[in-house]
Motif scaffolding. Structure first.
Motif, PDB file in Angstrom:
ATOM      1  N   SER A   1     -13.461   3.951   9.995  1.00  0.00           N
ATOM      2  CA  SER A   1     -13.387   2.603   9.447  1.00  0.00           C
ATOM      3  C   SER A   1     -14.576   1.739   9.871  1.00  0.00           C
ATOM      4  CB  SER A   1     -12.067   1.925   9.796  1.00  0.00           C
ATOM      5  OG  SER A   1     -11.908   1.871  11.174  1.00  0.00           O
TER       6      SER A   1
ATOM      7  N   MET B   1      -1.016   5.623   4.469  1.00  0.00           N
ATOM      8  CA  MET B   1      -1.482   5.952   5.803  1.00  0.00           C
ATOM      9  C   MET B   1      -0.341   6.708   6.508  1.00  0.00           C
ATOM     10  SD  MET B   1      -3.566   2.374   6.387  1.00  0.00           S
ATOM     11  CE  MET B   1      -2.606   1.786   7.751  1.00  0.00           C
ATOM     12  N   SER B   2      -0.444   6.870   7.829  1.00  0.00           N
ATOM     13  CA  SER B   2       0.557   7.704   8.511  1.00  0.00           C
ATOM     14  C   SER B   2       1.992   7.285   8.194  1.00  0.00           C
ATOM     15  CB  SER B   2       0.354   7.651  10.033  1.00  0.00           C
ATOM     16  OG  SER B   2      -0.822   8.346  10.367  1.00  0.00           O
TER      17      SER B   2
ATOM     18  N   ILE C   1     -13.808   3.944   5.265  1.00  0.00           N
ATOM     19  CA  ILE C   1     -12.572   3.330   4.767  1.00  0.00           C
ATOM     20  C   ILE C   1     -12.446   1.871   5.181  1.00  0.00           C
ATOM     21  CG2 ILE C   1     -11.393   5.563   4.700  1.00  0.00           C
ATOM     22  CD1 ILE C   1      -9.977   4.825   7.295  1.00  0.00           C
TER      23      ILE C   1
ATOM     24  N   LYS D   1     -10.944   7.654  13.579  1.00  0.00           N
ATOM     25  CA  LYS D   1     -11.433   6.465  14.303  1.00  0.00           C
ATOM     26  C   LYS D   1     -10.877   6.334  15.716  1.00  0.00           C
ATOM     27  CE  LYS D   1      -7.925   3.389  12.343  1.00  0.00           C
ATOM     28  NZ  LYS D   1      -7.651   2.397  11.274  1.00  0.00           N
ATOM     29  N   TYR D   2      -9.776   7.014  16.005  1.00  0.00           N
ATOM     30  CA  TYR D   2      -9.162   6.903  17.329  1.00  0.00           C
ATOM     31  C   TYR D   2      -9.740   7.885  18.338  1.00  0.00           C
ATOM     32  CZ  TYR D   2      -5.512   5.061  14.191  1.00  0.00           C
ATOM     33  OH  TYR D   2      -4.827   4.395  13.223  1.00  0.00           O
TER      34      TYR D   2
ATOM     35  N   VAL E   1      -8.345  10.574   9.357  1.00  0.00           N
ATOM     36  CA  VAL E   1      -9.016   9.388   9.905  1.00  0.00           C
ATOM     37  C   VAL E   1      -9.242   9.605  11.398  1.00  0.00           C
ATOM     38  CG1 VAL E   1      -8.822   6.905  10.291  1.00  0.00           C
ATOM     39  CG2 VAL E   1      -8.037   7.906   8.124  1.00  0.00           C
TER      40      VAL E   1
ATOM     41  N   MET F   1      -8.557   1.343  -4.254  1.00  0.00           N
ATOM     42  CA  MET F   1      -8.008   1.569  -2.911  1.00  0.00           C
ATOM     43  C   MET F   1      -7.202   0.354  -2.500  1.00  0.00           C
ATOM     44  SD  MET F   1      -8.617   0.434   0.454  1.00  0.00           S
ATOM     45  CE  MET F   1      -9.140   0.965   2.068  1.00  0.00           C
TER      46      MET F   1
ATOM     47  N   ARG G   1      -4.965   8.419   3.543  1.00  0.00           N
ATOM     48  CA  ARG G   1      -5.831   8.276   4.716  1.00  0.00           C
ATOM     49  C   ARG G   1      -4.951   8.308   5.960  1.00  0.00           C
ATOM     50  NH1 ARG G   1      -6.416   3.782   1.359  1.00  0.00           N
ATOM     51  NH2 ARG G   1      -5.429   2.628   3.063  1.00  0.00           N
ATOM     52  N   VAL G   2      -4.959   9.431   6.658  1.00  0.00           N
ATOM     53  CA  VAL G   2      -3.990   9.631   7.735  1.00  0.00           C
ATOM     54  C   VAL G   2      -4.710   9.814   9.068  1.00  0.00           C
ATOM     55  CG1 VAL G   2      -2.131  11.097   8.571  1.00  0.00           C
ATOM     56  CG2 VAL G   2      -2.359  10.676   6.120  1.00  0.00           C
ATOM     57  N   GLY G   3      -4.378   8.960  10.035  1.00  0.00           N
ATOM     58  CA  GLY G   3      -4.996   9.029  11.354  1.00  0.00           C
ATOM     59  C   GLY G   3      -4.012   9.344  12.454  1.00  0.00           C
ATOM     60  N   SER G   4      -3.173   8.373  12.817  1.00  0.00           N
ATOM     61  CA  SER G   4      -2.366   8.526  14.038  1.00  0.00           C
ATOM     62  C   SER G   4      -1.435   9.727  14.002  1.00  0.00           C
ATOM     63  CB  SER G   4      -1.613   7.232  14.344  1.00  0.00           C
ATOM     64  OG  SER G   4      -1.134   6.622  13.194  1.00  0.00           O
TER      65      SER G   4
ATOM     66  N   MET H   1      -4.257  -1.141   0.828  1.00  0.00           N
ATOM     67  CA  MET H   1      -3.370  -0.953   1.975  1.00  0.00           C
ATOM     68  C   MET H   1      -2.079  -1.710   1.696  1.00  0.00           C
ATOM     69  SD  MET H   1      -5.733  -1.183   5.344  1.00  0.00           S
ATOM     70  CE  MET H   1      -6.977  -2.215   4.618  1.00  0.00           C
TER      71      MET H   1
END
Ligand SMILES: *Cc1c(COP(=O)(O)O)cnc(C)c1O
Length: 231
Positions: free
Chosen positions: A61, A208-209, A83, A40-41, A38, A165, A224-227, A167
């Motif tokens: 996102s 997620m993370s 997402i 987005k950041y 992910v 999907m 879905r992994v971002g941070s 959260m």
């Protein structure tokens, strides 16, 4: 968040290893779990670092960020995942970029996607977002509404449902997340015997993370992994 290409590559490798270990611990094949990075950041340069580290599934996102990144950067083997919530007035600009939409959350959105996809002669793959935690701030169908929605969406030839999907609850620990993920998998199992012919629930996008290993334990096929990638 600012990370060097080296840190990003290291982080990505660690997340993939953790995902593989979680799959093995659950008696699953690590190849059956896809890590969506992910982005987005971060800006395009850091997104490219993640790509160079080997990540081919990238997630945004916000539709606008997806247009900006995917539009500025033509890399044929990236699969872009949207997402976050998609408004109907953004469908037309979004469809050309998106490989998998994770946030199908209303019949009206499904109908708009079907109409726009027909115009560009595409069949769009999507996951049905389910609000398993009941958080009022979340998009997604209530679990008990999904069955009816699947019957309706099955009549739209330019939209193909591939899975579900969710959260985990905003407030809650690992046990709450585990229960949320288990209920998405249970919903999939309950619906699977009576699916319309054009609908598949092969994919479960969850985790997620902070909770992706728990999600894999509970059957996630996409995390879905971002941070964790850009820390
Ligand atoms: C931001 C986001 C993620 C990634 O969250 P991290 O905790 O940063 O890994 C996953 N899914 C959705 C829907 C998001 O908006």
């Amino acid at each position: 968040m600012a990370s060097t290409p080296h840190q990003i590559a290291d982080n990505y490798q660690q997340v993939c290893e953790r995902a593989a270990r979680a799959a093995e611990a659950a008696g699953r094949n690590p190849a059956d779990v896809t890590v969506v990075g992910v982005t987005k950041y971060v800006d395009l340069a850091q997104t490219e670092s993640l790509y160079k580290a080997g990540c081919r599934d990238l997630g945004e996102s916000r539709p606008q960020s997806l247009w900006d990144k995917a539009g500025a950067w033509s890399t044929p083997d990236v699969r872009w995942h949207l997402i976050g919530h998609l408004q109907r007035n953004k469908v037309r600009r979004t469809l050309p970029f998106v490989s998998l939409l994770h946030s199908l959350d209303s019949l009206r959105l499904a109908e708009t996607i079907n109409a726009e996809a027909e115009l560009i002669d595409r069949v769009v793959d999507a996951l049905v977002e389910v609000n398993v935690s009941g958080d009022v701030s979340k998009h997604g169908f209530a679990p008990e509404s999904v069955e009816t929605f699947l019957q309706q969406v099955a009549t739209l030839p330019h939209l193909r449902v591939r899975g579900l999907m969710c959260m985990a609850a905003l407030e809650g620990d690992t046990e709450v997340a585990r229960a949320n993920f288990a209920s998405l998998r249970q919903l999939r199992d309950d619906l699977s015997p009576n699916l319309p012919a054009t609908v598949a629930l092969t994919e479960l996008s969850m985790g997620m993370s902070g909770d992706f290993e728990t999600a894999i334990e509970q059957g996630a096929t996409i995390v879905r992994v971002g941070s964790s990638l850009f820390a």
